[in-house]
Design an enzyme around this catalytic site. Sequence first.
Site, PDB file in Angstrom:
ATOM      1  N   TRP A 136      -2.446  26.415  79.095  1.00 30.59           N
ATOM      2  CA  TRP A 136      -3.249  25.432  78.378  1.00 30.59           C
ATOM      3  C   TRP A 136      -3.588  24.254  79.284  1.00 30.59           C
ATOM      4  O   TRP A 136      -4.652  23.662  79.178  1.00 30.59           O
ATOM      5  CB  TRP A 136      -2.517  24.954  77.115  1.00 30.59           C
ATOM      6  CG  TRP A 136      -3.318  23.950  76.356  1.00 30.59           C
ATOM      7  CD1 TRP A 136      -3.003  22.638  76.161  1.00 30.59           C
ATOM      8  CD2 TRP A 136      -4.582  24.151  75.704  1.00 30.59           C
ATOM      9  NE1 TRP A 136      -3.996  22.018  75.423  1.00 30.59           N
ATOM     10  CE2 TRP A 136      -4.973  22.938  75.133  1.00 30.59           C
ATOM     11  CE3 TRP A 136      -5.418  25.262  75.559  1.00 30.59           C
ATOM     12  CZ2 TRP A 136      -6.165  22.781  74.427  1.00 30.59           C
ATOM     13  CZ3 TRP A 136      -6.606  25.110  74.857  1.00 30.59           C
ATOM     14  CH2 TRP A 136      -6.964  23.879  74.301  1.00 30.59           C
ATOM     15  N   TYR A 194      -2.949  14.532  74.943  1.00 32.71           N
ATOM     16  CA  TYR A 194      -3.317  15.618  74.026  1.00 32.71           C
ATOM     17  C   TYR A 194      -2.216  15.816  72.989  1.00 32.71           C
ATOM     18  O   TYR A 194      -2.476  15.886  71.787  1.00 32.71           O
ATOM     19  CB  TYR A 194      -3.576  16.905  74.827  1.00 32.71           C
ATOM     20  CG  TYR A 194      -3.736  18.124  73.965  1.00 32.71           C
ATOM     21  CD1 TYR A 194      -4.863  18.286  73.172  1.00 32.71           C
ATOM     22  CD2 TYR A 194      -2.757  19.116  73.938  1.00 32.71           C
ATOM     23  CE1 TYR A 194      -5.008  19.414  72.364  1.00 32.71           C
ATOM     24  CE2 TYR A 194      -2.896  20.233  73.145  1.00 32.71           C
ATOM     25  CZ  TYR A 194      -4.026  20.382  72.360  1.00 32.71           C
ATOM     26  OH  TYR A 194      -4.172  21.482  71.562  1.00 32.71           O
ATOM     27  N   GLU A 243      -9.143  28.171  73.172  1.00 32.49           N
ATOM     28  CA  GLU A 243      -7.989  29.058  73.078  1.00 32.49           C
ATOM     29  C   GLU A 243      -8.330  30.452  73.617  1.00 32.49           C
ATOM     30  O   GLU A 243      -7.507  31.100  74.257  1.00 32.49           O
ATOM     31  CB  GLU A 243      -7.482  29.167  71.635  1.00 32.49           C
ATOM     32  CG  GLU A 243      -6.985  27.872  71.032  1.00 32.49           C
ATOM     33  CD  GLU A 243      -5.748  27.278  71.676  1.00 32.49           C
ATOM     34  OE1 GLU A 243      -5.125  27.927  72.534  1.00 32.49           O
ATOM     35  OE2 GLU A 243      -5.395  26.151  71.324  1.00 32.49           O
TER      36      GLU A 243
END
Length: 190
Positions: free
Chosen positions: A47, A17, A39
Amino acid sequence: MCERCNWSTSSERMIKYHDTEWGVPLHDDEKLFEFLVLEGFQAGLSWQIVLHKREDFRRAFDGFVPETISAYDEKKLEKLLQDKTIIRNKQKISACVNNALQFIKIQKEFESFNNYIWSFVNYKPIVNSFSELNQLPAKTLLSDQISDDLKKRGFKFVGSTVVYAHMQATGMVNDHLTNCFRYQEIISCY
């Protein structure tokens, strides 16, 4: 061995990522919506948890197509609340449907969400020069402004911290650390 932002090295998924997506200027409306949704689900979590469930979110939320999500009914919401592969937070799931409706309104008003969101940075990424992870802000005056505007437009789960994370993820701001190999790579893409 190349240097990476030290937040990204906890798993292969996080490294991928970081190396391929985070901080790259993004202008595709559906991908911008996907990050806005993810988000929002991250609020109060890490995350890494959200990224681990990303494919499950894509499946559960019909590929993050705002038009599809905006039409979800109570039956679909209940199905999502029962889906153990995603984060089952009723408020966040409801916010996703609400935000899809607001997202479509912005698309109609500005021709695209991209036009709207990137106007806040004058259509050019902000390049920061942080050398340590603890220098990265959780939010800024600009993310406060964007958050306030989104809230006025009816969005939910778009606090300033969520908005700043969205700005980082979608390349509106380059917050790769200066010793990270991606810092210069991304700048050279502008």
